[in-house]
Design a protein around this motif. Sequence first.
Motif, PDB file in Angstrom:
ATOM      1  N   THR A  89      -2.940  -7.908   6.839  1.00  0.00           N
ATOM      2  CA  THR A  89      -2.400  -6.726   6.035  1.00  0.00           C
ATOM      3  C   THR A  89      -1.774  -7.262   4.695  1.00  0.00           C
ATOM      4  O   THR A  89      -0.989  -8.069   4.816  1.00  0.00           O
ATOM      5  CB  THR A  89      -1.586  -5.977   6.985  1.00  0.00           C
ATOM      6  OG1 THR A  89      -1.049  -4.746   6.305  1.00  0.00           O
ATOM      7  CG2 THR A  89      -0.363  -6.659   7.366  1.00  0.00           C
ATOM      8  N   ASP A  90      -1.604  -6.406   3.750  1.00  0.00           N
ATOM      9  CA  ASP A  90      -0.634  -6.673   2.729  1.00  0.00           C
ATOM     10  C   ASP A  90       0.690  -5.793   2.849  1.00  0.00           C
ATOM     11  O   ASP A  90       1.205  -5.673   1.750  1.00  0.00           O
ATOM     12  CB  ASP A  90      -1.404  -5.988   1.442  1.00  0.00           C
ATOM     13  CG  ASP A  90      -1.987  -4.513   1.080  1.00  0.00           C
ATOM     14  OD1 ASP A  90      -1.435  -3.982   2.336  1.00  0.00           O
ATOM     15  OD2 ASP A  90      -2.498  -4.126   0.292  1.00  0.00           O
ATOM     16  N   ALA A  91       0.887  -5.350   3.758  1.00  0.00           N
ATOM     17  CA  ALA A  91       2.028  -4.587   4.194  1.00  0.00           C
ATOM     18  C   ALA A  91       3.269  -5.425   4.052  1.00  0.00           C
ATOM     19  O   ALA A  91       4.185  -4.899   3.994  1.00  0.00           O
ATOM     20  CB  ALA A  91       1.983  -3.829   5.472  1.00  0.00           C
ATOM     21  N   PHE A  92       2.908  -6.772   4.657  1.00  0.00           N
ATOM     22  CA  PHE A  92       4.198  -7.760   4.478  1.00  0.00           C
ATOM     23  C   PHE A  92       3.837  -8.803   3.867  1.00  0.00           C
ATOM     24  O   PHE A  92       2.574  -9.277   3.243  1.00  0.00           O
ATOM     25  CB  PHE A  92       4.199  -8.429   6.053  1.00  0.00           C
ATOM     26  CG  PHE A  92       4.454  -7.207   6.782  1.00  0.00           C
ATOM     27  CD1 PHE A  92       6.056  -6.637   7.040  1.00  0.00           C
ATOM     28  CD2 PHE A  92       3.510  -6.645   7.784  1.00  0.00           C
ATOM     29  CE1 PHE A  92       5.901  -5.519   7.808  1.00  0.00           C
ATOM     30  CE2 PHE A  92       3.740  -5.757   8.719  1.00  0.00           C
ATOM     31  CZ  PHE A  92       4.955  -5.104   8.687  1.00  0.00           C
ATOM     32  N   THR A  93       4.761  -9.733   2.997  1.00  0.00           N
ATOM     33  CA  THR A  93       4.432 -10.712   2.239  1.00  0.00           C
ATOM     34  C   THR A  93       4.797 -12.130   2.831  1.00  0.00           C
ATOM     35  O   THR A  93       4.371 -13.036   2.699  1.00  0.00           O
ATOM     36  CB  THR A  93       5.150 -10.861   0.853  1.00  0.00           C
ATOM     37  OG1 THR A  93       6.719 -10.554   1.287  1.00  0.00           O
ATOM     38  CG2 THR A  93       4.843  -9.687  -0.225  1.00  0.00           C
ATOM     39  N   PRO A 117       8.764  -6.286   4.024  1.00  0.00           N
ATOM     40  CA  PRO A 117       7.510  -5.518   3.671  1.00  0.00           C
ATOM     41  C   PRO A 117       7.301  -5.696   2.124  1.00  0.00           C
ATOM     42  O   PRO A 117       8.184  -6.371   1.389  1.00  0.00           O
ATOM     43  CB  PRO A 117       8.797  -4.245   3.374  1.00  0.00           C
ATOM     44  CG  PRO A 117       9.364  -4.228   4.681  1.00  0.00           C
ATOM     45  CD  PRO A 117       9.826  -5.732   4.604  1.00  0.00           C
ATOM     46  N   SER A 118       5.958  -5.359   1.657  1.00  0.00           N
ATOM     47  CA  SER A 118       5.667  -5.705   0.445  1.00  0.00           C
ATOM     48  C   SER A 118       5.922  -4.440  -0.485  1.00  0.00           C
ATOM     49  O   SER A 118       6.557  -3.629   0.040  1.00  0.00           O
ATOM     50  CB  SER A 118       3.957  -6.110   0.530  1.00  0.00           C
ATOM     51  OG  SER A 118       3.448  -4.907   1.073  1.00  0.00           O
ATOM     52  N   ALA A 119       5.570  -4.644  -1.732  1.00  0.00           N
ATOM     53  CA  ALA A 119       5.660  -3.516  -2.727  1.00  0.00           C
ATOM     54  C   ALA A 119       5.073  -2.318  -2.071  1.00  0.00           C
ATOM     55  O   ALA A 119       5.705  -1.185  -2.309  1.00  0.00           O
ATOM     56  CB  ALA A 119       5.369  -3.619  -4.209  1.00  0.00           C
ATOM     57  N   ALA A 138       2.665  -0.792   1.295  1.00  0.00           N
ATOM     58  CA  ALA A 138       1.532  -0.984   2.480  1.00  0.00           C
ATOM     59  C   ALA A 138       0.516  -0.118   2.176  1.00  0.00           C
ATOM     60  O   ALA A 138       0.216   1.106   2.342  1.00  0.00           O
ATOM     61  CB  ALA A 138       2.162  -0.349   3.688  1.00  0.00           C
ATOM     62  N   VAL A 162      -4.942  -2.255   6.033  1.00  0.00           N
ATOM     63  CA  VAL A 162      -4.955  -3.410   7.199  1.00  0.00           C
ATOM     64  C   VAL A 162      -6.542  -3.832   7.325  1.00  0.00           C
ATOM     65  O   VAL A 162      -7.339  -2.791   7.419  1.00  0.00           O
ATOM     66  CB  VAL A 162      -4.681  -2.767   8.642  1.00  0.00           C
ATOM     67  CG1 VAL A 162      -4.830  -3.848   9.730  1.00  0.00           C
ATOM     68  CG2 VAL A 162      -3.253  -2.183   8.275  1.00  0.00           C
ATOM     69  N   ASN A 210       2.753  -8.408  -5.189  1.00  0.00           N
ATOM     70  CA  ASN A 210       3.145  -7.465  -4.425  1.00  0.00           C
ATOM     71  C   ASN A 210       4.514  -7.608  -3.452  1.00  0.00           C
ATOM     72  O   ASN A 210       4.638  -7.107  -2.664  1.00  0.00           O
ATOM     73  CB  ASN A 210       1.849  -6.999  -3.344  1.00  0.00           C
ATOM     74  CG  ASN A 210       1.595  -8.150  -2.526  1.00  0.00           C
ATOM     75  OD1 ASN A 210       1.692  -9.250  -2.806  1.00  0.00           O
ATOM     76  ND2 ASN A 210       0.492  -7.927  -1.642  1.00  0.00           N
ATOM     77  N   ALA A 215       8.383  -7.392  -3.185  1.00  0.00           N
ATOM     78  CA  ALA A 215       9.529  -6.239  -3.507  1.00  0.00           C
ATOM     79  C   ALA A 215      10.944  -6.776  -3.054  1.00  0.00           C
ATOM     80  O   ALA A 215      10.826  -7.841  -2.249  1.00  0.00           O
ATOM     81  CB  ALA A 215       9.050  -5.088  -2.811  1.00  0.00           C
ATOM     82  N   TRP A 240      10.220   0.074   2.756  1.00  0.00           N
ATOM     83  CA  TRP A 240       9.269  -0.434   1.751  1.00  0.00           C
ATOM     84  C   TRP A 240       9.401   0.091   0.391  1.00  0.00           C
ATOM     85  O   TRP A 240       8.911  -0.121  -0.757  1.00  0.00           O
ATOM     86  CB  TRP A 240       8.020   0.205   2.313  1.00  0.00           C
ATOM     87  CG  TRP A 240       6.943  -0.794   3.015  1.00  0.00           C
ATOM     88  CD1 TRP A 240       6.021  -1.536   2.338  1.00  0.00           C
ATOM     89  CD2 TRP A 240       7.119  -1.020   4.239  1.00  0.00           C
ATOM     90  NE1 TRP A 240       5.648  -2.264   3.535  1.00  0.00           N
ATOM     91  CE2 TRP A 240       6.239  -1.968   4.665  1.00  0.00           C
ATOM     92  CE3 TRP A 240       7.699  -0.455   5.564  1.00  0.00           C
ATOM     93  CZ2 TRP A 240       5.847  -2.628   5.786  1.00  0.00           C
ATOM     94  CZ3 TRP A 240       7.494  -0.867   6.801  1.00  0.00           C
ATOM     95  CH2 TRP A 240       6.531  -1.939   6.869  1.00  0.00           C
TER      96      TRP A 240
END
Lengths: 158, 158
Positions: free
Chosen positions: A89-93, A98-100, A102, A105, B5, B7, B127
């Motif tokens: 997923t790109d929801a986390f780096t 958290p990424s910029a 979510a 997935v 991405n 944050a 987020w």
Amino acid sequence: MIEQNAAPKYELSLTRVIDAPRSKIFKAWTTPELVKQWFAPLPWTTPHVEMDVRPGGANLFVMSDPDGNEFPNRGVYLEVVENEKLVFTDAFTSAWVPSAKAFMVGTITLEDLGGGRTKYTATVLHWSEEDRQAHEKMGFYEGWGQCTDQLAALVAKL
Amino acid sequence: MIEQNAAPKYELSLTRVIDAPRSKIFKAWTTPELVKQWFAPLPWTTPHVEMDVRPGGANLFVMSDPDGNEFPNRGVYLEVVENEKLVFTDAFTSAWVPSAKAFMVGTITLEDLGGGRTKYTATVLHWSEEDRQAHEKMGFYEGWGQCTDQLAALVAKL
């Protein structure tokens, strides 16, 4: 019990039969030097790849357009079942920041069809219908389709 | 490499010293019958709790207001280190289905201070700054603070 925060599945999905055993496809998804050879739809390329392939492990895929502009994408693996399944997923780096945004997935599932052939399924779920539609308009089927062709061509040579 | 991405960390955090060993606090966080006794700030209650405490395992916490209106909240555990760390998020309702909204990631860390005392830290990442502020205005410090008092009172009796 009614779910307060359940959502319908905002899904995009692609299935192919690939003429290679699951192990080769899994290897092509989890080995940086192989990922670089198929991950971006040509003429885009993937010059830089970092992957820590384990649940909670981070990844970095840097894609490049034909002019050499680079687009880094970071994510985290959520589930890894060797030769069978890969979820990211790109929801986390990194675990668990958290990424910029979510956005998606992705789940790759590899099903053994016998005779060295594999049913390859890429399923992408989104947090909203808006994002699902945006991803489709960005060219999900064309882009992931072309990458899957490139992947199939690569594993045929492994 | 510049992160596309990444944050800033939209963080809320609370730290307490609790007069109990880590194992009791971890148990109070991972045993449904104990969670029910401290999880919601009184006069709210938590009449129903389901927890599959492992990475990828789902949880369901149903909170009830004083009038008996129930508010179910689903999430997934991301990381579980016995007696040390627990990470969970409402970004998924099960492994790995996106929820209606990726709002927060909670991390509980337990640090042994010796003499049966524990440094208890609850860190919540969001987020977006908008969500962080909304959570603060919802009464993060008061609510989580009161729950932590209830947790400390419970583990003193275990």
